[in-house]
Write an enzyme that holds these catalytic residues in place. Structure first.
Site, mmCIF file in Angstrom:
data_model
loop_
_atom_site.group_PDB
_atom_site.id
_atom_site.type_symbol
_atom_site.label_atom_id
_atom_site.label_comp_id
_atom_site.label_asym_id
_atom_site.label_seq_id
_atom_site.Cartn_x
_atom_site.Cartn_y
_atom_site.Cartn_z
ATOM 1 N N HIS A 168 53.620 24.735 59.974
ATOM 2 C CA HIS A 168 53.739 23.743 58.836
ATOM 3 C C HIS A 168 52.890 23.889 57.734
ATOM 4 C CE1 HIS A 168 54.803 21.552 62.786
ATOM 5 N NE2 HIS A 168 55.756 21.749 62.773
ATOM 6 N N GLU A 171 49.731 21.951 56.582
ATOM 7 C CA GLU A 171 48.450 22.225 58.319
ATOM 8 C C GLU A 171 48.041 23.364 57.168
ATOM 9 O OE1 GLU A 171 50.082 22.017 61.826
ATOM 10 O OE2 GLU A 171 51.367 20.668 61.417
ATOM 11 N N HIS A 261 47.692 25.305 63.998
ATOM 12 C CA HIS A 261 48.150 23.995 62.975
ATOM 13 C C HIS A 261 47.415 23.196 63.363
ATOM 14 C CE1 HIS A 261 52.236 24.386 64.545
ATOM 15 N NE2 HIS A 261 52.156 25.392 65.230
ATOM 16 N N GLU A 337 45.247 23.571 68.068
ATOM 17 C CA GLU A 337 45.530 22.413 66.897
ATOM 18 C C GLU A 337 43.555 21.877 66.072
ATOM 19 O OE1 GLU A 337 47.612 20.595 65.761
ATOM 20 O OE2 GLU A 337 49.723 21.583 67.340
#
Length: 377
Positions: A168, A171, A261, A337
């Site tokens: 992504h 990010e 991410h 994350e």
């Protein structure tokens, strides 16, 4: 001199609705070209030194992750290196940034940007290390090279560790993580890196989505594909990045997978595993538990209290990179994350979660993997 608001060509994103009044500059975030996602912003304000600015981004209420705006603070830089948090408020769907620049050139962003020029510099530094090889797996829809770094020498009995970042593109913390990870891994004097490379070969794709990164997208590539929903059936016309990486993984084999991410909503660092795949086992659970414990022991920036819900047995989304790799190779696969806000387990009022903290987390993850590498196969 009038105030000017522009989006940089590399990774910029903003639409100017009205910049005639410094006390009420009206802006909007452009959606990803072929998809409706929007949340990433990155723009420059020039000609406003000493002028109190009120910047209103008016379409945040219908952004992709509107729940991420409360308690969020934007970042600002006058030199492109140091990114500080600035006064930010969210109300009635509008994100309002207030700041008085000390310079005639100031940038604002959702998180510190990491453009293609920074990406190339990172690749060049890694390639200066004697154990590093650069391979172009193929090219993206926009013609950008999809780079693979191989660090260490493949050999019988060595573990094969795969690391990818920034499926992504918005990010950007994932690129700073990769920068710290590669810096430590390519340091010939680093004892943990030596331990890891004596027992493993590392395959790293530092930027999975170069087209989306350059275009200023939040989640998708040039075709509008969310790459982390394309692993079950990738194609060269819609998701060449995943198609090419999967192809190489099947060629090399894989004993560990790490996908880096950022999360818009949760204000902490955490990992998500592959629970719910048909092949989930006690062995994989034990390895995952060990990784989490050692990360908690190593750094206050990692925690296990907050994270994503665990899917029931057999209900994993097999289009996710972590699910596909864990099932295909019977390997430990994790998604890291990091927050756009701050890591509330160890907050920083001035910088929030920051590029340097991302880099350090990359180094910490490498250290934990060095201690686990012999148990992965």
């Amino acid at each position: 001199m009038s105030i000017d608001v522009t989006a940089p060509a590399d990774g910029g994103n903003i639409e100017v609705l009205d910049a005639s009044n410094a006390a009420q500059i009206r802006l909007a975030i452009r959606p990803d070209g072929a998809a409706k996602f929007h949340q990433w912003f990155h723009f420059r304000v020039s000609g406003a030194k000493g002028t109190p600015l009120t910047l209103r981004i008016e379409n945040c209420g219908d952004s992709s992750y509107a729940r991420g705006w409360p308690n969020y603070r934007a970042v600002m830089s006058t030199d492109g290196t140091e990114w500080r948090r600035v006064d930010t408020a969210y109300e009635d769907g509008v994100l309002t940034i207030t700041h008085t620049p000390a310079s005639d050139s100031v940038r604002f962003a959702y998180f510190a940007p990491f453009g293609l020029s920074e990406q190339q510099a990172m690749i060049e530094r890694a390639c200066a290390a004697p154990r590093t090889t650069l391979t172009t797996l193929g090219h993206t829809i926009d013609g950008e090279p999809l780079d693979l770094l191989t660090i260490g020498e493949p050999a019988e009995g060595k573990a094969r560790l795969w690391f990818i970042a920034r499926q992504h593109p918005g990010e950007t913390m994932a690129s700073f993580w990769m920068e710290g990870f590669l810096q430590k891994l390519c340091d010939e004097a680093d004892a943990e890196a030596k331990t890891l490379l004596d027992k493993a070969v590392v395959y790293a794709v530092p930027l999975m989505n170069p087209d989306g990164a350059r275009r200023g997208h939040l989640r998708t590539n040039a075709a509008g594909t969310d790459l982390n929903r394309a692993w079950a059936e990738p194609s060269m016309d819609k998701s060449p990045e995943v198609f090419l990486v999967r192809q190489k993984m099947e060629e090399t084999g894989l004993d560990f997978f790490f996908d880096v991410h950022g999360d818009e909503v949760i204000p902490n660092n955490f990992v998500a595993g592959a629970e719910g795949i048909p092949g989930w086992s006690d062995r994989l659970q034990s390895l995952q538990d060990r990784f989490k414990k050692e990360m908690v022991d190593r750094t206050p920036d990692f925690q296990t209290q907050e994270g994503y819900p665990i899917p029931p047995a057999g209900k994993a989304n097999m289009a996710l990179a972590t699910s596909w790799t864990a099932q295909t190779f019977d390997a430990l696969a994790l998604t890291l994350e990091m927050p756009f806000k701050d890591a509330l387990s160890n907050p920083d009022e001035v910088y929030g979660w920051s590029p340097e903290r991302c880099r350090q987390l990359g180094r910490d993850c490498l250290g934990v993997m060095a201690g686990m590498v012999e148990e992965l196969r």
